[in-house]
Scaffold this motif. Structure first.
Motif, mmCIF file in Angstrom:
data_model
loop_
_atom_site.group_PDB
_atom_site.id
_atom_site.type_symbol
_atom_site.label_atom_id
_atom_site.label_comp_id
_atom_site.label_asym_id
_atom_site.label_seq_id
_atom_site.Cartn_x
_atom_site.Cartn_y
_atom_site.Cartn_z
ATOM 1 N N VAL A 1 0.843 -1.190 0.000
ATOM 2 C CA VAL A 1 0.000 0.000 0.000
ATOM 3 C C VAL A 1 0.878 1.240 0.000
ATOM 4 C CG1 VAL A 1 -1.893 -1.163 1.208
ATOM 5 C CG2 VAL A 1 -0.137 0.036 2.523
ATOM 6 N N SER A 2 0.283 2.360 -0.370
ATOM 7 C CA SER A 2 1.024 3.615 -0.381
ATOM 8 C C SER A 2 1.289 4.090 1.038
ATOM 9 C CB SER A 2 0.228 4.680 -1.140
ATOM 10 O OG SER A 2 -0.936 5.028 -0.412
ATOM 11 N N GLU A 3 2.208 5.041 1.157
ATOM 12 C CA GLU A 3 2.533 5.578 2.472
ATOM 13 C C GLU A 3 1.322 6.270 3.093
ATOM 14 O OE1 GLU A 3 4.482 6.180 5.868
ATOM 15 O OE2 GLU A 3 5.183 4.976 4.162
ATOM 16 N N ALA A 4 0.522 6.973 2.247
ATOM 17 C CA ALA A 4 -0.670 7.650 2.748
ATOM 18 C C ALA A 4 -1.680 6.639 3.278
ATOM 19 C CB ALA A 4 -1.298 8.500 1.641
ATOM 20 N N GLU A 5 -1.851 5.511 2.577
ATOM 21 C CA GLU A 5 -2.780 4.473 3.029
ATOM 22 C C GLU A 5 -2.292 3.832 4.317
ATOM 23 O OE1 GLU A 5 -3.658 1.649 -0.038
ATOM 24 O OE2 GLU A 5 -4.114 3.193 -1.521
ATOM 25 N N ARG A 6 -0.986 3.573 4.378
ATOM 26 C CA ARG A 6 -0.429 2.964 5.582
ATOM 27 C C ARG A 6 -0.636 3.881 6.789
ATOM 28 N NH1 ARG A 6 2.703 -1.237 5.997
ATOM 29 N NH2 ARG A 6 3.104 -1.229 3.734
ATOM 30 N N GLU A 7 -0.431 5.163 6.567
ATOM 31 C CA GLU A 7 -0.638 6.122 7.647
ATOM 32 C C GLU A 7 -2.108 6.189 8.045
ATOM 33 O OE1 GLU A 7 -0.241 10.960 8.382
ATOM 34 O OE2 GLU A 7 0.979 10.004 6.833
ATOM 35 N N PHE A 8 -2.998 6.048 7.059
ATOM 36 C CA PHE A 8 -4.437 6.119 7.347
ATOM 37 C C PHE A 8 -4.869 4.973 8.267
ATOM 38 C CE2 PHE A 8 -8.850 4.971 6.446
ATOM 39 C CZ PHE A 8 -9.474 6.185 6.684
ATOM 40 N N TRP A 9 -4.368 3.757 8.016
ATOM 41 C CA TRP A 9 -4.798 2.594 8.802
ATOM 42 C C TRP A 9 -4.026 2.447 10.111
ATOM 43 C CZ3 TRP A 9 -9.279 1.034 7.483
ATOM 44 C CH2 TRP A 9 -9.664 0.905 6.143
ATOM 45 N N GLN A 10 -2.926 3.171 10.254
ATOM 46 C CA GLN A 10 -2.094 3.020 11.452
ATOM 47 C C GLN A 10 -2.832 3.511 12.693
ATOM 48 O OE1 GLN A 10 1.547 5.249 11.338
ATOM 49 N NE2 GLN A 10 2.481 4.137 13.032
ATOM 50 N N GLN A 11 -2.753 2.706 13.772
ATOM 51 C CA GLN A 11 -3.413 3.075 15.022
ATOM 52 C C GLN A 11 -2.544 4.055 15.811
ATOM 53 O OE1 GLN A 11 -6.567 2.178 15.947
ATOM 54 N NE2 GLN A 11 -6.630 1.322 13.869
ATOM 55 N N PRO A 12 -3.161 4.935 16.583
ATOM 56 C CA PRO A 12 -2.386 5.910 17.368
ATOM 57 C C PRO A 12 -1.647 5.242 18.515
ATOM 58 C CG PRO A 12 -4.713 6.052 17.912
ATOM 59 C CD PRO A 12 -4.611 5.119 16.743
ATOM 60 N N ASN A 13 -0.651 5.924 19.017
ATOM 61 C CA ASN A 13 0.105 5.457 20.175
ATOM 62 C C ASN A 13 -0.692 5.770 21.439
ATOM 63 O OD1 ASN A 13 1.920 4.885 22.197
ATOM 64 N ND2 ASN A 13 3.575 6.139 21.391
ATOM 65 N N GLY A 14 -1.078 4.724 22.151
ATOM 66 C CA GLY A 14 -1.853 4.931 23.373
ATOM 67 C C GLY A 14 -1.039 5.424 24.551
ATOM 68 N N GLU A 15 0.285 5.533 24.381
ATOM 69 C CA GLU A 15 1.179 6.076 25.398
ATOM 70 C C GLU A 15 1.098 5.333 26.729
ATOM 71 O OE1 GLU A 15 0.568 10.264 25.718
ATOM 72 O OE2 GLU A 15 0.643 10.590 23.537
ATOM 73 N N GLY A 16 0.645 4.100 26.692
ATOM 74 C CA GLY A 16 0.607 3.291 27.904
ATOM 75 C C GLY A 16 -0.598 3.491 28.794
ATOM 76 N N TYR A 17 -1.556 4.299 28.392
ATOM 77 C CA TYR A 17 -2.746 4.510 29.224
ATOM 78 C C TYR A 17 -3.656 3.288 29.178
ATOM 79 C CZ TYR A 17 -1.851 9.475 30.038
ATOM 80 O OH TYR A 17 -1.323 10.662 30.461
ATOM 81 N N GLU A 18 -4.125 2.889 30.347
ATOM 82 C CA GLU A 18 -5.065 1.778 30.473
ATOM 83 C C GLU A 18 -6.118 2.127 31.525
ATOM 84 O OE1 GLU A 18 -3.174 -1.956 31.089
ATOM 85 O OE2 GLU A 18 -1.899 -1.793 29.308
ATOM 86 N N PRO A 19 -7.281 1.460 31.482
ATOM 87 C CA PRO A 19 -8.329 1.741 32.476
ATOM 88 C C PRO A 19 -7.818 1.627 33.901
ATOM 89 C CG PRO A 19 -9.208 0.391 30.723
ATOM 90 C CD PRO A 19 -7.728 0.489 30.470
ATOM 91 N N CYS A 20 -8.261 2.536 34.758
ATOM 92 C CA CYS A 20 -7.748 2.597 36.125
ATOM 93 C C CYS A 20 -8.819 3.218 37.024
ATOM 94 C CB CYS A 20 -6.473 3.430 36.144
ATOM 95 S SG CYS A 20 -5.564 3.367 37.698
ATOM 96 N N LEU A 21 -9.747 2.400 37.479
ATOM 97 C CA LEU A 21 -10.840 2.899 38.312
ATOM 98 C C LEU A 21 -10.560 2.585 39.782
ATOM 99 C CD1 LEU A 21 -13.984 1.965 36.176
ATOM 100 C CD2 LEU A 21 -12.549 4.006 36.089
ATOM 101 N N ASP A 22 -9.602 3.297 40.345
ATOM 102 C CA ASP A 22 -9.219 3.070 41.735
ATOM 103 C C ASP A 22 -9.984 4.039 42.637
ATOM 104 O OD1 ASP A 22 -7.869 5.107 40.469
ATOM 105 O OD2 ASP A 22 -6.054 4.925 41.673
ATOM 106 N N PHE A 23 -11.143 3.589 43.115
ATOM 107 C CA PHE A 23 -11.966 4.416 43.990
ATOM 108 C C PHE A 23 -11.273 4.602 45.341
ATOM 109 C CE2 PHE A 23 -15.863 4.844 41.596
ATOM 110 C CZ PHE A 23 -15.784 3.806 40.680
ATOM 111 N N SER A 24 -11.534 5.745 45.954
ATOM 112 C CA SER A 24 -10.888 6.076 47.218
ATOM 113 C C SER A 24 -11.458 5.244 48.361
ATOM 114 C CB SER A 24 -11.074 7.559 47.537
ATOM 115 O OG SER A 24 -12.425 7.814 47.898
ATOM 116 N N LEU A 25 -10.713 5.187 49.456
ATOM 117 C CA LEU A 25 -11.171 4.470 50.641
ATOM 118 C C LEU A 25 -12.453 5.100 51.186
ATOM 119 C CD1 LEU A 25 -10.792 2.359 52.854
ATOM 120 C CD2 LEU A 25 -9.302 3.987 54.040
#
Length: 562
Positions: free
Chosen positions: A134-158
């Motif tokens: 595929v072309s570079e433009a197509e490859r860039e279109f389908w590429q997923q973003p970098n999530g930077e390591g963020y994940e769900p974190c529902l740590d409710f307080s005491l």
């Protein structure tokens, strides 16, 4: 009594915790280990005759409890209210094990029948990425973003969890909420209904869905959502009941429907708590966008818990949605677009269809006869509205936009949304550029959609499920579906989400001197930073945590695995 009052005042605050104490559930064991007023062992002979032996005994007992506490902290599983972050990869999206853990099936503990949040979120099929030459433009279109390591974190307080022991068993005060609008507008109101029940320390009756005046949908909550799952997922936060008890059926039923916008938890508590305590029942209506977007951390986390975990679709709807999503996914990467071309959208926005005077006249007449439907700014002309980014992109504009971003002409596109005003004529410019355009009606086989033909909310839920698994999602207009999809795709791994910057890009659409190559370069540069990467919510007034779950509901610090 003083202690009880102190606890009550902390309802809306997050208490600072020991970095380990939040791992423990509030149980008799932890009460024994950490209570400041533990009962001392008393034995008259020990006290009077063997003071040295008694001191050694107490030291041994203290050491034993300390060792036991450390062992518990090391081995005990997390409290079911929390989703701490696992150690992320700095350069990629979520790991395969993360997606395996966030399956669409809820896991329950055999001992106490408690739901595990780590297995209750609805997640998409894995992204494909660019395949083949595929072309570079197509490859860039389908590429997923970098999530930077963020994940769900529902740590409710005491403090939140301590109050849960009382609030989740409430049997005297009941909150009834009537949710209106389309599916995603109803979802927003249901999320806020749970938060309001928590603020008011009331049991929540399963929300009532008001009959939709535009589509005539008479669906009930149980037709769209999984009621049992809703109750179990939230049982540690609020008590949810299917109906009012007989003792409250004759209670005074004052319907409150004049709530101002952006109200705070303090305002809600001051305005309604005493009334609810006195009458035992409160009925709220017209909640859409009334509760403040800026809430204390625990209540923001509760919003995410409701939206991404508790509001699972009813099994028949979920299964059909999964089936249609699989039919799209199995053939490779695909785009989902929420194309807002329905008649009511043109009426409400005050915009022109782009289909010519014949169609625009129809919309104008409806708008004049029913001015209450107009939500667009009445003091602006159509051209002003469009250039301000207040009008939906039509099929021609979406086609040019996708082509400019690098989408290949053979890309498979799933069109979410209702029937386009103008039918095939309205869609023709998009089909001409991208012939592989499909809808749920085209994907479904004989009879599969028959139970939902007059159920707009169920059909919208199917669109939601198929759209969530797409490699790329593009909304043609801002709205509840776009915001819900933005947040949900972020929450499950920052799947690509391209929100057209209409105000910045539409002037270039009007410039005939710009060639295709330059136009594509401009569009890609305008949207390079807004394609689903983690974007902190901040404290902008209109930013909902459901659309921007970072940082309240997602984190990237090193913590244990749920």
């Amino acid at each position: 009594m003083a202690k009880a009052r102190n606890m009550k005042t902390s309802t809306f605050t997050t208490n600072p915790l020991s970095p380990f104490f939040h791992l423990l559930p509030v149980t008799p064991l932890t009460t024994l280990l950490f209570s400041p007023k533990t009962n001392r062992l008393r034995h008259p002979k020990l006290c009077s005759k063997h003071p040295l032996t008694l001191s050694i005994f107490y030291l041994s007992l203290l050491f034993s409890f300390t060792f036991l506490g450390i062992s518990i902290l090391t081995l005990i599983p997390f409290f079911h209210d929390s989703i701490p972050c696992s150690t992320p990869s700095p350069t990629s999206s979520f790991s395969p094990s993360f997606f395996a853990s966030l399956s669409s099936t809820v896991s329950f503990n055999n001992e106490d029948d408690q739901p595990r949040l780590s297995t209750s979120a609805m997640v998409p099929f894995p992204a494909h990425g660019a395949v083949g030459n595929v072309s570079e433009a197509e490859r860039e279109f389908w590429q997923q973003p970098n999530g930077e390591g963020y994940e769900p974190c529902l740590d409710f307080s005491l403090g939140y969890r301590k109050l849960s022991a009382r609030i989740s068993k409430e049997k005297r005060r009941f909150l009834v909420v009537v949710a209106s609008g389309g599916l995603n507008q109803q979802r927003n109101q249901i999320v806020d209904a749970v938060v309001l029940a928590r603020i008011l320390e009331a049991a929540l009756v399963v929300p009532t869905l008001q009959v939709n005046l535009i589509w005539g949908d008479e669906s009930e909550f149980s037709d769209i959502f999984d009621v049992a799952h809703f109750k179990k997922t939230l049982q540690a936060d609020v008590r949810v009941v299917s109906s009012l008890p007989s003792t409250h059926l004759m209670s005074r039923q004052t319907i409150e429907n004049k709530i101002p916008h952006e109200v705070t938890p303090q305002w809600i508590h001051t305005r309604f708590f005493n009334q609810l305590k006195r009458e035992g029942l409160l009925v709220l209506k017209g909640l859409d966008s009334k509760l403040s977007k800026n809430l204390p951390p625990d209540l923001q986390k509760l919003r995410c818990k409701v939206a991404f975990h508790a509001l699972r679709f009813a099994s028949p709807v979920q299964e059909l949605g999964n089936l249609l999503a699989k039919r799209m996914w199995i053939e490779g990467p695909y785009i989902a677009i929420h194309l807002r071309l329905e008649k009511d959208v043109w009426v409400r926005t005050g915009c022109l269809t782009g289909l010519g005077p014949e169609y625009d006249d129809i919309i104008t007449k409806i708008r004049e006869s029913q001015p209450e439907y107009l939500t667009g700014r009445v003091n602006m002309s159509y051209i002003q509205r469009r250039l301000a980014g207040l009008c939906p992109l039509n099929a021609l504009e979406i086609a040019r936009f996708l082509k400019a971003l690098g989408a290949p002409s053979g890309a498979r596109i799933y069109r979410a949304g209702g029937e386009a005003f103008g039918d095939s004529r309205a869609l023709q410019p998009l089909v001409a550029e991208f012939p592989n355009l499909v809808t749920k009606e085209m994907l479904a086989r004989d009879g599969e959609l028959s139970p939902y033909m007059n159920k707009s909310s169920a059909l919208a839920a199917i669109d939601y499920i198929v759209s969530l698994s797409s490699d790329v999602f593009v909304p043609s207009h801002g709205g509840n579906m776009g915001r819900a999809m933005q947040g949900h795709r972020a929450y499950v791994g920052h799947r690509k989400f391209i929100k057209p910057n209409k105000r910045a890009m539409l002037p270039h659409f009007e410039d005939a001197s710009i060639g295709d190559a330059e136009f594509g370069s401009i569009m890609r540069e305008l949207h390079r930073k807004s394609q689903g990467k983690p974007e902190p919510r901040g404290y902008r007034r209109n930013r909902d945590v459901i659309a921007y779950p970072v940082p309240e509901c997602m984190c990237k610090h090193n913590a244990g695995i749920f």
